[in-house]
Scaffold this motif. Structure first.
Motif, PDB file in Angstrom:
ATOM      1  N   LYS A   1      14.988   3.260 -43.774  1.00 41.56           N
ATOM      2  CA  LYS A   1      13.984   3.496 -44.522  1.00 41.56           C
ATOM      3  C   LYS A   1      13.888   4.713 -45.744  1.00 41.56           C
ATOM      4  N   VAL A   2      13.127   4.618 -46.610  1.00 43.83           N
ATOM      5  CA  VAL A   2      12.995   5.713 -47.745  1.00 43.83           C
ATOM      6  C   VAL A   2      11.697   5.653 -48.179  1.00 43.83           C
ATOM      7  N   LYS A   3      11.048   6.981 -48.290  1.00 44.91           N
ATOM      8  CA  LYS A   3       9.786   7.047 -48.944  1.00 44.91           C
ATOM      9  C   LYS A   3       9.541   6.630 -50.201  1.00 44.91           C
ATOM     10  N   THR A   4       8.723   5.743 -50.472  1.00 42.95           N
ATOM     11  CA  THR A   4       8.468   5.190 -51.997  1.00 42.95           C
ATOM     12  C   THR A   4       7.050   5.231 -52.491  1.00 42.95           C
ATOM     13  N   ASP A   5       7.205   5.127 -53.769  1.00 39.53           N
ATOM     14  CA  ASP A   5       5.858   5.066 -54.681  1.00 39.53           C
ATOM     15  C   ASP A   5       5.765   3.641 -55.293  1.00 39.53           C
ATOM     16  N   MET A   6       4.735   3.304 -55.576  1.00 44.60           N
ATOM     17  CA  MET A   6       4.880   1.795 -56.241  1.00 44.60           C
ATOM     18  C   MET A   6       3.618   2.028 -57.326  1.00 44.60           C
TER      19      MET A   6
ATOM     20  N   MET B   1      -5.361  -5.098 -68.251  1.00 44.52           N
ATOM     21  CA  MET B   1      -4.132  -5.539 -67.749  1.00 44.52           C
ATOM     22  C   MET B   1      -3.788  -6.810 -68.238  1.00 44.52           C
ATOM     23  N   ARG B   2      -2.775  -6.820 -68.951  1.00 41.42           N
ATOM     24  CA  ARG B   2      -2.195  -8.102 -69.802  1.00 41.42           C
ATOM     25  C   ARG B   2      -0.749  -8.035 -69.331  1.00 41.42           C
ATOM     26  N   PRO B   3      -0.292  -9.264 -68.812  1.00 42.09           N
ATOM     27  CA  PRO B   3       1.273  -9.620 -68.491  1.00 42.09           C
ATOM     28  C   PRO B   3       1.905 -10.021 -70.097  1.00 42.09           C
ATOM     29  N   PRO B   4       3.415  -9.616 -70.031  1.00 38.09           N
ATOM     30  CA  PRO B   4       4.136  -9.442 -68.726  1.00 38.09           C
ATOM     31  C   PRO B   4       4.150  -7.907 -68.292  1.00 38.09           C
ATOM     32  N   VAL B   5       4.008  -8.090 -66.954  1.00 33.59           N
ATOM     33  CA  VAL B   5       3.869  -6.837 -66.096  1.00 33.59           C
ATOM     34  C   VAL B   5       4.756  -6.875 -65.248  1.00 33.59           C
ATOM     35  N   ALA B   6       5.052  -5.534 -64.434  1.00 38.30           N
ATOM     36  CA  ALA B   6       5.926  -5.735 -63.408  1.00 38.30           C
ATOM     37  C   ALA B   6       5.449  -4.701 -62.236  1.00 38.30           C
ATOM     38  N   LEU B   7       5.930  -4.859 -61.013  1.00 37.75           N
ATOM     39  CA  LEU B   7       5.489  -4.052 -60.004  1.00 37.75           C
ATOM     40  C   LEU B   7       6.825  -3.166 -59.834  1.00 37.75           C
ATOM     41  N   PHE B   8       6.674  -1.702 -59.849  1.00 39.04           N
ATOM     42  CA  PHE B   8       7.821  -0.957 -60.088  1.00 39.04           C
ATOM     43  C   PHE B   8       7.609  -0.007 -58.715  1.00 39.04           C
ATOM     44  N   ALA B   9       8.800   0.080 -57.765  1.00 42.02           N
ATOM     45  CA  ALA B   9       8.893   0.818 -56.851  1.00 42.02           C
ATOM     46  C   ALA B   9      10.048   1.774 -57.054  1.00 42.02           C
ATOM     47  N   HIS B  10       9.740   3.212 -56.541  1.00 43.43           N
ATOM     48  CA  HIS B  10      11.026   3.940 -56.609  1.00 43.43           C
ATOM     49  C   HIS B  10      10.876   4.849 -55.502  1.00 43.43           C
ATOM     50  N   ALA B  11      11.930   5.383 -55.155  1.00 43.62           N
ATOM     51  CA  ALA B  11      11.972   6.496 -54.053  1.00 43.62           C
ATOM     52  C   ALA B  11      11.509   7.650 -54.573  1.00 43.62           C
ATOM     53  N   VAL B  12      10.670   8.459 -53.548  1.00 44.67           N
ATOM     54  CA  VAL B  12       9.824   9.568 -53.986  1.00 44.67           C
ATOM     55  C   VAL B  12      11.032  10.815 -54.251  1.00 44.67           C
TER      56      VAL B  12
ATOM     57  N   GLU C   1       3.614  -3.092 -50.086  1.00 48.31           N
ATOM     58  CA  GLU C   1       3.180  -1.841 -50.579  1.00 48.31           C
ATOM     59  C   GLU C   1       2.244  -2.001 -51.861  1.00 48.31           C
ATOM     60  N   ALA C   2       2.380  -3.310 -52.540  1.00 48.13           N
ATOM     61  CA  ALA C   2       1.769  -3.635 -53.739  1.00 48.13           C
ATOM     62  C   ALA C   2       0.323  -4.199 -53.185  1.00 48.13           C
ATOM     63  N   ASP C   3      -0.071  -4.393 -52.224  1.00 48.96           N
ATOM     64  CA  ASP C   3      -1.386  -4.774 -51.855  1.00 48.96           C
ATOM     65  C   ASP C   3      -2.483  -4.049 -52.445  1.00 48.96           C
ATOM     66  N   ALA C   4      -2.260  -2.484 -52.197  1.00 48.99           N
ATOM     67  CA  ALA C   4      -3.320  -1.710 -52.790  1.00 48.99           C
ATOM     68  C   ALA C   4      -3.650  -1.735 -54.133  1.00 48.99           C
ATOM     69  N   LEU C   5      -2.338  -2.407 -54.893  1.00 50.03           N
ATOM     70  CA  LEU C   5      -2.468  -2.515 -56.472  1.00 50.03           C
ATOM     71  C   LEU C   5      -2.972  -3.776 -56.883  1.00 50.03           C
ATOM     72  N   VAL C   6      -3.195  -4.696 -56.054  1.00 51.56           N
ATOM     73  CA  VAL C   6      -3.822  -6.200 -56.335  1.00 51.56           C
ATOM     74  C   VAL C   6      -5.067  -6.101 -57.101  1.00 51.56           C
ATOM     75  N   PRO C   7      -5.989  -5.143 -56.780  1.00 52.39           N
ATOM     76  CA  PRO C   7      -7.243  -5.017 -57.588  1.00 52.39           C
ATOM     77  C   PRO C   7      -7.142  -4.962 -58.985  1.00 52.39           C
ATOM     78  N   LEU C   8      -5.999  -4.255 -59.457  1.00 50.18           N
ATOM     79  CA  LEU C   8      -5.611  -3.658 -60.989  1.00 50.18           C
ATOM     80  C   LEU C   8      -5.639  -4.932 -61.719  1.00 50.18           C
ATOM     81  N   ALA C   9      -5.126  -6.106 -61.048  1.00 50.82           N
ATOM     82  CA  ALA C   9      -4.558  -7.401 -61.893  1.00 50.82           C
ATOM     83  C   ALA C   9      -6.080  -8.032 -62.248  1.00 50.82           C
ATOM     84  N   ALA C  10      -7.299  -7.483 -62.096  1.00 50.59           N
ATOM     85  CA  ALA C  10      -8.205  -8.261 -62.377  1.00 50.59           C
ATOM     86  C   ALA C  10      -9.045  -7.323 -63.738  1.00 50.59           C
ATOM     87  N   GLU C  11      -8.428  -6.209 -63.785  1.00 51.32           N
ATOM     88  CA  GLU C  11      -8.709  -5.175 -64.960  1.00 51.32           C
ATOM     89  C   GLU C  11      -8.593  -6.022 -66.281  1.00 51.32           C
ATOM     90  N   GLU C  12      -9.549  -5.674 -67.242  1.00 49.55           N
ATOM     91  CA  GLU C  12      -9.585  -6.206 -68.676  1.00 49.55           C
ATOM     92  C   GLU C  12      -8.320  -5.750 -69.316  1.00 49.55           C
TER      93      GLU C  12
END
Length: 776
Positions: free
Chosen positions: A242-247, A60-71, A47-58
C-alpha cells in the motif's frame, strides 16, 4: 453465503467493452437505456468514487483522466483516461443523468501505485496473447489489422437489430475461448484485479438486489463470470503493498490518447473515433466535408465536387475490399487520391489535425488539486494564458506588464520542471525586451505540477526554493551561472543571494580556465536584464568583472601545447569570452583599467605566441581586426608570415580556419579583400603534394560553412586568376571593395529608420541601447 449463492445464480449484467471504442460506447448506452439497472459498476480505481459528481459539472469536458499519485512521491502516478466516446464515460454520464449510483470496482490505486512493475508476474509470463487479444481475434478472422477488424465487426454493425446485447454476447464468447487457452495471459496482476472486482460486484448485488450493470474490458468478462468463493478472492488480495495516494481529474488530449493509455489500449485515431461517435448519420460524408474544410483553410483548392468524388471512391474501395462500410483506410485513400493529388504531405496534416486531433479537455475548478496547481490555474486565468493541446507560438514584449508576467511565469515553471513553454528564436530580433515561446500543454505536466508541490504552495515560492536547492547541489561553475541567469529571467530576487553566494565560492575555488570561460557568458548575459526587468545586477557585475580578470590571466598559459580537439574547444571559449567582454563594454577591471583594453592585450599575446595552436592565433588576429585594433595591412602581413613556406602546412591551415572559419563572416572578408584571398590561393597552390591530403579536411571544413553565394563568388574570383582580380573600385580607391568617397544619397536613406529607432532627439541615454537590441 446464502445470499452469495443466490446472486451467483442470477448473475450481473456484464458489458465487456473495448476501452475508447465508440461502438462499445453506443452499445453500452443502448443496453443501459433498455435494462435500467439500479447501479453501474465501472472498471477503475475505487478512490475515484468521491470524484464521480464532478463529471456532471458544466465545465467538465472530455477528454479527461483520473490522476492518482503517491502523496510522498508524486512522480509515482497513474492515469485512467476517458474520452467522450469511451464506454466508461458514457456509463458514468448515464448514471449521473438517471440519478443511479456509479462506482469504480478495479484494484484500488493505493495498491496499483505500490505494486512495482518488476514483481513476479506469475506462471505463464511471456505469453504474448494477452498483449493484444483483439489482434489475436482479428488474425483468427483472417485480418492483418486489428483496427480494421474491430471497425467491421463492431463500429459498422450498429448495436444489433432488436438485441442491444448482441455485440457483448459475441465478444464474451470469443474472450472465453481465449481465456481458456491462455488463462491470465501471464500476468498475475490481472488475477488480483479480477478478484477485487468480483468482491465489489458481490457487495453491489446484495445492496441493489442484483440490478447491477458492470462495464469493464472484454478480457475480464470470463473471469468475472467465473464462479469463485469469497475466501479464494480475499486470499489473492491478502498482503498487497500500500501507499498513501491522492486522486483528482485532470485534462487529457486526443494526442495523448493516441499513445498507450492507462488502460493499455492506445488508439491510433482518436479524432476519427470521436467523429464516428458524434456523427448522427452519414459519417463518411461528414468526415470528408471536415477534411475539405481543413484543406481549404490551408489554401488548397478543394471543391464540393472533390468531396462528392472522394465519397464515391471511398464507397467503391469498401466494396472491393469486402467491408460493410468505408473505414478510416478507405477515406484516407480517397482523400489522398482526390483531394491531395497523390501527395502524402497534405495527408500528414489531415492525420495530425483530424485523425488524431488537438482536443484538450477541461475539468472544473472545484476538482481536488495540490495548492501549487491551484495557484498556477489562478495565474493562468489572470494572465489569460490558456493551456492548449496544439502547439502555438507566443511573442512577448517585456516592456508590457502582462507580457512580462507571462514570461516570468514560463521561466519559473521551467525551473520547476514544468516545461509548458520552450524558448524559441524571435523572428523580429534578439533584443532583451523580446521573448518568443513555443507552448504546448501535455497531460504529463500535471504529474510535474504534483511533484513540484513539495517545493512550495505557490509558483513563486516553489521556484525560489527549487532554485536555491539547485544552486547548492550544482556540480560545476557554469551550472551555477546559468542558474543565476534563470533566476533573473524568472524574477526570483529571494533566491539570488543564495545563488550568488554559491557562485562566488565556486568562482574562487575553480582554477580551470575552460570552466571560467564557460561560466562568463551566462553571467554577462544576465547583466543585460537589469534595464528591461528592473532587477538589481550590481552584485553580478562585480562577480563578472572578477571572473573575466581570472580568465585574462589564465588563458594564455592554458592555450599552450594543445592537441587539435582541445585547441578547437579553446577557440570556442575565446569566442565566448570575446562576446561577453563586448557586452560588458568598458566596465572597469579590478585594478587593471578597462576590461576591453585588458582583453585586447590578451588577444595580442595569443596571436604572437608560437606555442599557441594556429586556430587560436588566427582567431585572435581576426577578433582584433574586427574590433579595429589591428590595421588591415598588419593583418595581411601576419597572414603572409603564417602562410610562408617555413610554416608547416597543417599549422597554416589551422591558422586559416581560425581566421576565416567558424561562422565568423570570414567568407565575406575574403570576397572583399582580394589580397587575403590571393595569399590563401598562393599558399594552397604551393602546398607539397605529400602534405595536401592532411590539409584538405581542415580547409574543406572551413569553406563548407560559408553560404552558397559566398562560395560561388570565391570560386569565381579564383577562376578569374590573380591578374584579373582587381576591380575598378580597387583601382580608384586603393581599398578593395570600396569607392573613393562615401555615397551620401544611400547614407541619407537610412536616417528615417534611425529616427524611428532612436526617437526624435537621438541623444537620449536610455534609448541608446535600443538600436543594438533591434538590429542584433
Amino acid at each position: 453465503m446464502k445470499n452469495d449463492r443466490k446472486a451467483d445464480t442470477v448473475g450481473p449484467l456484464l458489458l465487456g467493452v473495448r476501452h475508447h471504442g465508440p461502438g462499445s460506447a453506443r452499445a453500452v448506452r443502448a443496453v443501459l437505456e433498455e435494462a435500467r439497472p439500479g447501479a453501474v459498476l465501472i472498471e477503475g480505481p475505487p478512490e475515484a468514487d468521491a470524484l464521480v459528481p464532478l463529471a456532471a459539472e458544466e465545465d467538465m469536458r472530455p477528454p479527461v483522466a483520473l490522476f492518482a499519485h503517491a502523496v510522498d512521491e508524486p512522480g509515482r502516478s497513474a492515469f485512467w483516461p476517458l474520452a467522450e466516446f469511451s464506454p466508461e464515460w458514457v456509463a458514468l454520464r448515464w448514471a449521473l443523468e438517471h440519478e443511479v449510483p456509479a462506482r469504480f470496482i478495479d484494484l484500488p490505486a493505493t495498491h496499483t501505485l505500490a505494486w512495482e512493475d518488476d514483481e513476479d508476474p506469475g506462471p505463464g509470463a511471456g505469453d504474448d496473447v494477452r498483449a493484444d487479444p483483439l489482434g489475436t481475434l482479428a488474425e483468427a478472422a483472417g485480418y492483418d489489422d486489428a483496427e480494421r477488424w474491430w471497425e467491421d465487426v463492431v463500429e459498422h454493425r450498429g448495436v444489433g437489430e432488436g438485441d442491444a446485447m448482441a455485440s457483448f454476447t459475441a465478444l464474451e464468447e470469443a474472450m472465453t475461448v481465449l481465456r481458456e487457452e491462455c488463462g491470465s495471459g501471464g500476468h498475475r496482476r490481472d488475477l488480483v484485479r479480477e478478484a477485487h472486482m468480483r468482491l465489489r460486484i458481490r457487495a453491489a448485488r446484495r445492496e441493489f438486489e442484483d440490478r447491477v450493470a458492470v462495464v469493464c474490458g472484454a478480457w475480464h468478462v470470463p473471469a468475472l463470470r467465473r464462479k469463485a468463493t469469497v475466501a479464494a478472492d480475499r486470499a489473492l488480495l491478502k498482503g498487497l503493498p500500500k501507499v498513501k495516494t491522492d486522486m483528482t481529474w485532470v485534462p487529457w488530449t486526443h494526442r495523448r490518447l493516441s499513445r498507450t493509455s492507462g488502460y493499455g489500449a492506445g488508439i491510433d485515431s482518436p479524432g476519427w473515433y470521436g467523429h464516428l461517435f458524434g456523427a448522427p448519420d452519414r459519417p463518411v460524408e461528414r468526415w470528408l466535408t471536415k477534411v475539405a474544410g481543413l484543406l481549404r483553410a490551408e489554401d488548397r483548392t478543394v471543391s464540393s465536387a472533390h468531396v462528392i468524388e472522394a465519397v464515391r471512391l471511398a464507397e467503391t474501395l469498401a466494396v472491393l475490399r469486402g467491408r460493410p462500410l468505408p473505414g478510416l483506410g478507405e477515406t484516407t485513400d480517397a482523400v489522398r487520391a482526390v483531394m491531395c493529388e497523390g501527395s502524402d504531405v497534405p495527408l500528414a496534416l489531415v492525420h495530425d489535425r483530424l485523425v488524431v486531433g488537438d482536443v484538450l479537455g477541461e475539468v472544473p475548478a472545484t476538482a481536488p488539486a495540490v495548492p501549487l496547481q491551484r495557484d498556477l490555474a489562478r495565474i493562468q486565468r489572470r494572465l489569460r494564458l490558456r493551456p492548449e493541446a496544439g502547439e502555438r507560438e507566443l511573442e512577448l514584449d517585456l516592456r508590457k506588464e502582462t507580457d512580462a508576467e507571462r514570461g516570468r511565469l514560463l521561466h519559473r515553471l521551467r525551473l520547476l520542471g514544468i516545461c509548458w513553454g520552450e524558448p524559441a528564436a524571435a523572428r523580429g530580433g534578439t533584443g532583451t525586451f523580446r521573448e518568443t515561446w513555443r507552448l504546448r500543454w501535455e497531460p504529463e505536466l500535471s504529474v510535474r505540477g504534483a511533484e513540484a508541490g513539495v517545493w512550495g504552495t505557490t509558483v513563486l515560492t516553489a521556484a525560489t526554493a527549487k532554485a536555491e536547492a539547485d544552486a547548492v547541489g550544482a556540480r560545476g561553475l557554469a551550472e551555477v551561472t546559468g542558474l543565476a541567469e534563470r533566476c533573473l529571467l524568472a524574477a526570483l530576487p529571494e533566491a539570488l543571494p543564495t545563488v550568488m553566494r554559491v557562485l562566488t565560492d565556486r568562482a574562487a575555488l575553480d582554477t580551470d580556465v575552460g570552466h571560467l570561460a564557460q561560466a562568463l557568458p551566462a553571467l554577462v548575459r544576465s547583466l543585460r536584464y537589469g534595464d528591461v526587468r528592473g532587477t538589481d545586477t550590481a552584485a553580478l557585475a562585480e562577480v563578472a568583472a572578477g571572473l573575466a580578470e581570472r580568465v585574462f590571466v589564465g588563458l594564455p598559459p592554458a592555450c599552450a601545447a594543445l592537441d587539435a580537439d582541445a585547441a578547437d574547444e579553446m577557440r570556442r571559449h575565446v569566442d565566448a569570452v570575446h562576446g561577453a567582454v563586448g557586452l560588458l563594454g568598458d566596465a572597469p577591471a579590478p585594478g587593471h583599467g578597462k576590461l576591453r583594453a585588458r582583453w585586447q592585450s590578451v588577444l595580442r599575446t595569443l596571436s604572437a605566441r608560437d606555442t599557441v595552436p594556429g586556430v587560436i592565433r588566427g582567431r585572435s588576429v581576426r577578433l582584433l581586426l574586427d574590433d579595429g585594433e589591428l590595421a588591415q595591412d598588419e593583418a595581411t602581413r601576419l597572414m603572409g608570415l603564417v602562410l610562408s613556406p617555413g610554416t608547416p602546412p597543417a599549422d597554416a591551415a589551422a591558422w586559416i580556419e581560425g581566421f576565416v572559419g567558424g561562422g565568423s563572416g570570414g567568407g565575406l572578408l575574403l570576397v572583399h579583400d582580394e589580397r587575403l584571398l590571393g595569399l590563401v590561393d598562393t599558399w594552397l597552390t604551393d602546398v607539397p603534394a605529400e602534405a595536401f591530403t592532411d590539409v584538405l579536411p581542415l580547409l574543406r571544413r572551413t569553406f563548407s560553412a560559408y553560404e552558397p553565394g559566398v562560395r560561388r563568388t570565391l570560386g569565381e574570383l579564383v577562376r578569374r586568376g590573380p591578374g584579373a582580380r582587381g576591380s575598378a573600385a580597387t583601382a580608384v580607391s586603393g581599398t578593395p571593395g570600396f569607392a573613393p568617397d562615401p555615397d551620401t544619397a544611400r547614407a541619407d536613406a537610412v536616417l528615417p529608420v534611425l529616427r524611428l529607432l532612436l526617437g526624435p532627439d537621438g541623444d537620449d541615454g536610455g534609448a541608446r541601447d535600443e538600436p543594438a537590441e533591434v538590429t542584433a
